[in-house]
Design a protein around this motif. Sequence first.
Motif, mmCIF file in Angstrom:
data_model
loop_
_atom_site.group_PDB
_atom_site.id
_atom_site.type_symbol
_atom_site.label_atom_id
_atom_site.label_comp_id
_atom_site.label_asym_id
_atom_site.label_seq_id
_atom_site.Cartn_x
_atom_site.Cartn_y
_atom_site.Cartn_z
ATOM 1 N N ALA A 120 -0.159 68.401 -27.661
ATOM 2 C CA ALA A 120 0.464 68.086 -26.367
ATOM 3 C C ALA A 120 0.013 66.713 -25.878
ATOM 4 C CB ALA A 120 0.143 69.158 -25.336
ATOM 5 N N ARG A 121 -1.272 66.406 -26.063
ATOM 6 C CA ARG A 121 -1.774 65.086 -25.639
ATOM 7 C C ARG A 121 -1.093 63.972 -26.429
ATOM 8 N NH1 ARG A 121 -7.313 64.245 -27.373
ATOM 9 N NH2 ARG A 121 -6.645 62.527 -28.669
ATOM 10 N N THR A 122 -0.981 64.160 -27.726
ATOM 11 C CA THR A 122 -0.356 63.163 -28.575
ATOM 12 C C THR A 122 1.115 62.972 -28.202
ATOM 13 O OG1 THR A 122 -1.874 63.697 -30.367
ATOM 14 C CG2 THR A 122 0.140 62.556 -30.978
ATOM 15 N N THR A 123 1.803 64.060 -27.922
ATOM 16 C CA THR A 123 3.210 63.980 -27.527
ATOM 17 C C THR A 123 3.363 63.231 -26.203
ATOM 18 O OG1 THR A 123 3.764 66.020 -28.703
ATOM 19 C CG2 THR A 123 5.260 65.342 -26.939
ATOM 20 N N ALA A 124 2.527 63.557 -25.224
ATOM 21 C CA ALA A 124 2.593 62.869 -23.927
ATOM 22 C C ALA A 124 2.304 61.375 -24.092
ATOM 23 C CB ALA A 124 1.608 63.504 -22.941
ATOM 24 N N CYS A 125 1.332 61.043 -24.912
ATOM 25 C CA CYS A 125 0.993 59.633 -25.125
ATOM 26 C C CYS A 125 2.100 58.906 -25.881
ATOM 27 C CB CYS A 125 -0.343 59.514 -25.857
ATOM 28 S SG CYS A 125 -1.758 59.973 -24.824
ATOM 29 N N ARG A 126 2.723 59.575 -26.840
ATOM 30 C CA ARG A 126 3.837 58.955 -27.563
ATOM 31 C C ARG A 126 4.998 58.666 -26.622
ATOM 32 N NH1 ARG A 126 8.225 61.149 -29.078
ATOM 33 N NH2 ARG A 126 7.416 63.277 -29.083
ATOM 34 N N LYS A 127 5.312 59.622 -25.759
ATOM 35 C CA LYS A 127 6.401 59.417 -24.807
ATOM 36 C C LYS A 127 6.060 58.304 -23.812
ATOM 37 C CE LYS A 127 8.361 64.036 -25.142
ATOM 38 N NZ LYS A 127 8.669 65.279 -24.414
#
Length: 127
Positions: free
Chosen positions: A51-58
Motif C-alpha cells: 500500500a505504501r509503495t502504491t501510494a508513493c507511485r501514484k
Amino acid sequence: MFVDAPAATAYRTATMLSESPDLDWIRRGWRGLRTYMATAIRALERGDLEARTTACRKASELFVLMRGITADEADSALGSRLAAIYDRLHIDLIQANAAADKRAFEEIMSAISALERDFGQAGSEGK
C-alpha cells in the motif's frame, strides 16, 4: 500515467498559460498529493509495504504530471518556483519511501499544505 499528452497540454494551458489561470486545478493536484502522503503514512504505520509503495507511485506520477504542466519558461517566475518545489518534493518523496521515513512524508504533506494556504491567501487578497 494520469492523462495522455494532449490532455496534459490542455490542462497546462488552462492552469498556467491562460489570462486567468484556473488555480482550482492546481489545488486539486495538491489535495491528491496530500491524500497519497496520508495513505503512505498509514500504510507505513501498519507495515503494509504494498500500500505504501502504491501510494508513493501514484504521488510520483502526480508530481510528474504537475511538473509537466507547470509553465517554467524564463518569463514565468511563479512557474519556475513551482517547478523547483515539485522537483524537490518529488526527490524527497523517493527518499522518504526508500527510507520508510514517516517524518519525511509528514514534511512533504506540510509543504503541500503551505502551498495551498499561501495560494489561498494570495487568491483572497485579489478579491
